[in-house]
Design an enzyme around this catalytic site. Sequence first.
Site, PDB file in Angstrom:
ATOM      1  N   ARG A   1       0.826  -1.168   0.030  1.00  0.00           N
ATOM      2  CA  ARG A   1      -0.087  -0.045   0.005  1.00  0.00           C
ATOM      3  C   ARG A   1       0.743   1.201  -0.014  1.00  0.00           C
ATOM      4  NH1 ARG A   1      -4.952  -2.086   3.718  1.00  0.00           N
ATOM      5  NH2 ARG A   1      -6.445  -2.332   2.124  1.00  0.00           N
TER       6      ARG A   1
ATOM      7  N   LYS B   1     -18.857 -16.619   3.110  1.00  0.00           N
ATOM      8  CA  LYS B   1     -20.182 -16.191   3.357  1.00  0.00           C
ATOM      9  C   LYS B   1     -20.902 -15.661   2.232  1.00  0.00           C
ATOM     10  CE  LYS B   1     -20.107 -15.126   8.166  1.00  0.00           C
ATOM     11  NZ  LYS B   1     -19.915 -13.433   8.963  1.00  0.00           N
TER      12      LYS B   1
ATOM     13  N   GLY C   1      -9.029  -9.070   0.570  1.00  0.00           N
ATOM     14  CA  GLY C   1      -8.106  -9.562   1.436  1.00  0.00           C
ATOM     15  C   GLY C   1      -7.335 -10.988   1.460  1.00  0.00           C
TER      16      GLY C   1
ATOM     17  N   GLY D   1     -12.951  -4.068   0.677  1.00  0.00           N
ATOM     18  CA  GLY D   1     -14.183  -3.443   0.976  1.00  0.00           C
ATOM     19  C   GLY D   1     -14.823  -2.309  -0.123  1.00  0.00           C
TER      20      GLY D   1
END
Length: 396
Positions: A38, A200, A353, A376
């Site tokens: 990053r 999920k 991630g 996200g």
Amino acid sequence: MFNKKTIEDIDVVNKRVLVRVDYNVPLDNDLNVVDDTRIRLSLPTINYLIKKNARIILMSHLGRPKGVAETKFKLDPAAKRLGELTGKKIKKFDSIFSPEIKEYIDNEMKYGEIIMLENLRFDPGEKANDDEFSKSLASLADIYVDDAFGAAHRAHASVAGVTKYLPAVAGFLMKKEIEVLTSLLESPQRPFLTILGGSKVSDKIQVIRNLLSKVDSLILGGGMTYTFLKAKGYEIGKSICEDDQIDFAREMLDLAKKNNVNLILPVDIVIAKEFDGNAEKKLVSIQSIPADWMGMDIGDKSIELFKKEITAARTIFWNGPVGVFEWSNFEKGTKNIANAIAGSQAVTVAGGGDTLAALKKYGLSSKFTHVSSGGGAAMELLEGKELPGVSSLLDK
Ligand code: AMP
């Protein structure tokens, strides 16, 4: 198309420029930066500003401090790493703003110099998007640059609030991320294939719904598969399943048919007796999952089936491992899929991630057209949502 102003559309020469970066980097126990990706991704913007003789004021969050200072979340390790990467001495302050910082910027700071403020989340005003906090940040500079794509979905003070008080433009990373990800939604080369995995369904409801009106094929792998298999009437044994999402899964199976999307589920899987890396395992077809076993990875036939789709695609977006890849006994599916995407001729984009961790594990990150720095934020964009970090920037 990116319709917001960037640092190339505004005069930054000799200006005080407040840059929101995403230095939310992993640290080890000795507080060394473990992965500086990053920080490296912010270099094009920082180097451009250095060349323009701007005075560069960097701000970021790191981790999840609870609105107070904590040593383990200080930004000093990130400042040190940035210093090594730029070959410049970075002055790092121990507070976010103070009369001392303002005084330094206005009277001592040199042109082309970089300073870094302390972790924004040490002040509760950051997450609360507090107006006074935003104003104080803005009071340090003439121009605001947002290069923190990873935080673009957060309406926090350093992302949203501050733009009320300064001319706000995008940095190069922000521009690239938005361009690549919106091109997936607006103008993908076809066939456009998306592969979604992970544990999920509930995390990916809106992405699945939105992408079903964009893609030609959708492959589902990983833990979320079993909710879909159950919705189709299969016995899934002890596999991970969200019973409250079965109706949603049925709805998506119907929507895929209606939209003419090829929704592909595994045809065989590797099952285990228990959720353990060394558990006894076997390969079965999805029609024959025993009652007391659970699905841990996709099987060989599924790998071949998915690879065929990957080879045919011209655009591929991948988010989420297709098995419990952290354990070598159950990594074969994810490893093969990652390699197949990396080797394809398509435009290949990855986000999330765990997906990035898999790419790193297999040394494939550089083989993708684009690896998104914001899991996200990327998912929210693909859900069709507006990102506060983008909508608050000046229009072109
Ligand atoms: P997520 O955070 O939802 O993207 O999920 C990522 C996690 O899903 C990884 O840690 C994988 O180990 C896990 N995962 C993938 N496949 C399965 C599976 N069949 N059963 C349980 N967990 C899985």
